[in-house]
Write a protein that holds these residues in place. Structure first.
Motif, mmCIF file in Angstrom:
data_model
loop_
_atom_site.group_PDB
_atom_site.id
_atom_site.type_symbol
_atom_site.label_atom_id
_atom_site.label_comp_id
_atom_site.label_asym_id
_atom_site.label_seq_id
_atom_site.Cartn_x
_atom_site.Cartn_y
_atom_site.Cartn_z
ATOM 1 N N ALA A 167 0.864 -1.179 0.000
ATOM 2 C CA ALA A 167 0.000 0.000 0.000
ATOM 3 C C ALA A 167 0.898 1.226 0.000
ATOM 4 O O ALA A 167 1.491 1.570 1.033
ATOM 5 N N PRO A 168 1.065 1.907 -1.126
ATOM 6 C CA PRO A 168 2.048 2.990 -1.242
ATOM 7 C C PRO A 168 1.918 4.084 -0.193
ATOM 8 O O PRO A 168 2.925 4.534 0.361
ATOM 9 N N GLN A 169 0.728 4.523 0.104
ATOM 10 C CA GLN A 169 0.550 5.657 1.013
ATOM 11 C C GLN A 169 1.066 5.368 2.418
ATOM 12 O O GLN A 169 1.498 6.273 3.123
ATOM 13 N N ASN A 170 1.035 4.112 2.832
ATOM 14 C CA ASN A 170 1.468 3.762 4.188
ATOM 15 C C ASN A 170 2.785 2.997 4.216
ATOM 16 O O ASN A 170 3.311 2.695 5.289
ATOM 17 N N ALA A 171 3.319 2.672 3.051
ATOM 18 C CA ALA A 171 4.528 1.837 2.983
ATOM 19 C C ALA A 171 5.744 2.585 3.504
ATOM 20 O O ALA A 171 5.881 3.792 3.318
ATOM 21 N N GLU A 172 6.642 1.854 4.142
ATOM 22 C CA GLU A 172 7.907 2.404 4.632
ATOM 23 C C GLU A 172 9.087 1.653 4.027
ATOM 24 O O GLU A 172 10.154 1.576 4.620
ATOM 25 N N ASN A 173 8.889 1.129 2.839
ATOM 26 C CA ASN A 173 9.940 0.375 2.146
ATOM 27 C C ASN A 173 11.115 1.271 1.775
ATOM 28 O O ASN A 173 10.974 2.492 1.694
ATOM 29 N N ALA A 174 12.250 0.637 1.527
ATOM 30 C CA ALA A 174 13.413 1.324 0.969
ATOM 31 C C ALA A 174 13.706 0.687 -0.389
ATOM 32 O O ALA A 174 13.848 -0.534 -0.488
ATOM 33 N N PHE A 175 13.760 1.493 -1.423
ATOM 34 C CA PHE A 175 14.074 1.016 -2.766
ATOM 35 C C PHE A 175 15.485 1.469 -3.135
ATOM 36 O O PHE A 175 15.902 2.566 -2.766
ATOM 37 N N THR A 176 16.187 0.628 -3.880
ATOM 38 C CA THR A 176 17.541 0.957 -4.326
ATOM 39 C C THR A 176 17.557 1.115 -5.840
ATOM 40 O O THR A 176 17.153 0.211 -6.570
#
Length: 302
Positions: free
Chosen positions: A93-102
């Motif tokens: 869910a993009p609005q709540n996501a806390e991912n890290a992308f490289t």
């Protein structure tokens, strides 16, 4: 090969694969974020399990044995399947996501592509983090397959069926010169281009086509500077009489901060294709698929 696999777990499989890829305990420990004694202990257990040395010291590196060569593709394939099954099942869910992308980018790529990508991220996924790593063209395919990067943007063509390629931008090469250049103003003939001093880019990220074409045309130019990064280029061009060849998009960005002029490259030259590389969608996580599509939309919207 029949081997009794007592007390064999996924961590041992991962350690074996990283040792095979890195060819050394020290580097493997850094990649795995473990201590060297821990990796050495796991290697000892692996040797006992497989009844083989697996890796033999040869100079600075550890070379795999025949058994290790046979095991690697099977164990790596198993790890990949487990990782893919796990990440594909996780909703995003993009609005709540806390991912890290490289994302792997050249320095000129950072100048040209980071602003629209970051604008899109801030609007659609304000809590995620983007980690930008320096582009190493020769390592792109392995980095994406191994999960060291989620995507890479570059102009050199990578021929592999392991990745998906999407052309995200077509650009053209132009010449930049100081706006106060005493001899170059508004136009630039082939002869004048050859007479002036030049700055040549020497990095592996591409952009050498103009130089190759000039060499083939027999233009004998005088290089006063050879550099591998673009960061200092606008200032150097502005403060000297040297010419440089860069993609038009980058040139327009440079003009915003330096007193430069942009002129057509004086020889016929094919368009430059900038591509986004990533894993095929079937092998991406939902988050990676979303990120790849966001980059494509952000760059095509300009």
């Amino acid at each position: 090969m029949a081997v009794i696999m007592n007390d064999f777990d996924l961590n041992m499989v991962k350690t074996f694969c990283v040792l095979y890829e890195e060819r050394g305990v020290t580097r493997a420990a850094e990649v795995l974020q473990l201590t060297q004694p821990t990796v050495s202990h796991t290697l000892k257990n692996l040797r006992r399990q497989f009844r083989d040395e697996l890796f033999i010291r040869s100079g600075r590196y550890m070379e795999p044995t025949h058994t290790a060569d046979m095991l690697y593709p099977r164990l790596k394939g198993g790890l990949t399947q487990i990782a893919e099954a796990t990440v594909r099942s996780m909703p995003f869910a993009p609005q709540n996501a806390e991912n890290a992308f490289t994302l792997w980018l050249s320095d000129i790529g950072e100048l040209s592509f980071l602003p629209p990508i970051m604008r899109a991220l801030s609007r659609q996924a304000p809590k995620v983090r983007l980690d930008v790593e320096p582009l190493e063209v020769s390592r792109v395919a392995d980095a994406l397959v191994r999960g060291d990067a989620d995507a890479a943007i570059l102009s050199p063509l990578i021929s592999t069926d392991r990745l998906e390629r999407t052309i995200v931008r077509q650009d053209e090469y132009v010449v930049i010169a100081s706006a106060d250049h005493p001899r170059v103003q508004c136009t630039l003939s082939t002869e004048q281009y050859a007479r002036e001093s030049h700055i040549r880019m020497t990095s592996e990220v591409g952009h050498d086509i103009p130089e190759i074409l000039a060499d083939r045309a027999g233009l004998k130019r005088r290089d006063v500077l050879r550099i591998s990064r673009f960061a200092a280029l606008p200032t150097v061009v502005h403060e000297t009489e040297a010419l440089a060849v860069v993609p038009r998009l980058a040139a327009e960005q440079m003009m915003e901060s330096s007193n430069l002029q942009v002129l057509p490259f004086p020889l016929p030259i094919p368009a430059m294709e900038v591509s986004l590389y990533h894993l095929p969608p079937a092998r991406q996580s939902e988050a990676q698929r979303w990120f790849s599509e966001l980059v494509k939309r952000a760059l095509s919207a300009r």
